[in-house]
Motif scaffolding. Structure first.
Motif, PDB file in Angstrom:
ATOM      1  N   ASN A   1       7.958  34.108  19.161  1.00  0.00           N
ATOM      2  CA  ASN A   1       7.776  32.721  19.594  1.00  0.00           C
ATOM      3  C   ASN A   1       6.297  32.366  19.651  1.00  0.00           C
TER       4      ASN A   1
ATOM      5  N   GLU B   1      13.475  26.544  18.219  1.00  0.00           N
ATOM      6  CA  GLU B   1      13.130  27.833  18.832  1.00  0.00           C
ATOM      7  C   GLU B   1      14.386  28.591  19.246  1.00  0.00           C
ATOM      8  N   PHE B   2      14.339  29.896  19.046  1.00  0.00           N
ATOM      9  CA  PHE B   2      15.421  30.775  19.474  1.00  0.00           C
ATOM     10  C   PHE B   2      14.822  31.813  20.418  1.00  0.00           C
ATOM     11  N   LYS B   3      15.637  32.704  20.921  1.00  0.00           N
ATOM     12  CA  LYS B   3      15.159  33.686  21.903  1.00  0.00           C
ATOM     13  C   LYS B   3      14.082  34.592  21.322  1.00  0.00           C
ATOM     14  N   THR B   4      14.287  35.049  20.093  1.00  0.00           N
ATOM     15  CA  THR B   4      13.336  35.999  19.504  1.00  0.00           C
ATOM     16  C   THR B   4      12.776  35.541  18.148  1.00  0.00           C
TER      17      THR B   4
END
Length: 301
Positions: free
Chosen positions: A176, A217-220
């Motif tokens: 991120n 955006e995603f977690k990883t």
């Protein structure tokens, strides 16, 4: 005829010429170079050598590849055509296709498919690259504009040279980012530790600028849109690797590829140019390929 030339640096001396040249040029295999040496198409300081020759500092190497029109043939393949008129054709390139013929790829390229699809392509770039104004890496998908005649080719080439073409890419990167948008201004040159790669470096490099904004955006992982102001080799891949966020699936530049992508998830999403005949600005957009969509859907779920 295609010609390659370079001067040997001190750090490279002592290597066999065939091995050295294969490491310098990604598009030329070692066996192909050995064949060229046997055919006396490789010279050192103007002299013919054999493949066992060991290079020394300041040697001037030259390779000559003679192109034969018979080498290129039309091959029927699926083409994802985004736009076409009498001057240009724009396609949404698949990620498993090389743009133009090269050693190891003679009849499975975009050029082969184009020759089967259209009657004419510009001849400015010779028989191996008819109509090709710019290119995409084999494993990069997305928009590719091709000239059907010499007039269109010259006009489009001028736009690319003057950097008046707007080029936007989608890239899925690892990790991120700290900022929603930003500018990467980092010069790129050949990696001194691995001649088949590019790297951010101060010396022997060219200015390279990429502007990005986060799309999702995603977690990883993060999906970004990148506008490149310069067109250096592997620019987006190198810049995000330099930031510590390599493009997913790009093992060459450090991807851990935990998503098991079969290629680097980089896609030429949007292209804005002036039409070579009308002069009007036209904007083309290309949908993401299915493999890219599938991984995004996996991350969303």
């Amino acid at each position: 005829m295609e010609e390659y030339s370079l001067k040997v640096e001190k750090k490279d001396q002592g290597q066999r010429i065939d091995k050295f040249l294969a490491s310098e040029y990604d598009d030329l295999s070692r066996s192909f170079i050995q064949t060229l040496i046997e055919e006396k198409k490789v010279t050192v300081n103007g002299d013919i050598v054999d493949k066992s020759y060991k290079i020394t500092e300041n040697d001037f190497l030259k390779i000559i590849i003679e192109e034969k029109e018979s080498e290129i043939k039309a091959v029927e393949m699926d083409l994802d055509v985004v736009y076409e008129d009498q001057d240009i054709i724009v396609i949404n390139k698949n990620a498993d296709r090389v743009v133009h013929p090269a050693p190891g790829h003679h009849d499975d390229t975009i050029v082969n498919a184009l020759l089967a699809h259209v009657d004419n392509l510009s001849a400015i770039n010779g028989v191996k690259r008819p109509g090709i104004v710019h290119r995409l890496d084999k494993d990069t998908s997305g928009l590719l504009i091709v000239a059907k005649n010499d007039k269109s080719h010259k006009e489009l080439a001028k736009q690319f040279k003057n950097r008046t073409v707007d080029k936007y890419y989608y890239a899925l990167i690892e990790g991120n980012l700290a900022y929603k948008k930003g500018k990467i201004d980092a010069p790129i040159g050949r990696d001194p530790k691995n001649r088949k790669k590019m790297a951010v470096r101060k010396r022997r490099s060219k200015k390279a600028i990429s502007r990005f904004k986060i799309i999702e955006e995603f977690k990883t992982h993060t999906l970004v849109e990148v506008k490149i102001e310069t067109g250096r080799t592997h620019q987006i891949r190198v810049h995000f690797s330099y930031l510590g966020h390599p493009v997913v699936g790009d093992k060459k530049y450090g991807s851990k590829n935990t998503l098991n992508a079969k290629r680097q998830l980089l896609h030429a999403r949007k292209l804005a140019v002036k039409h070579p005949t009308t002069g009007k600005k036209i904007v083309f957009e290309a949908e993401l390929k299915d493999d890219f969509k599938e991984i995004l859907n996996k991350l969303r779920s």
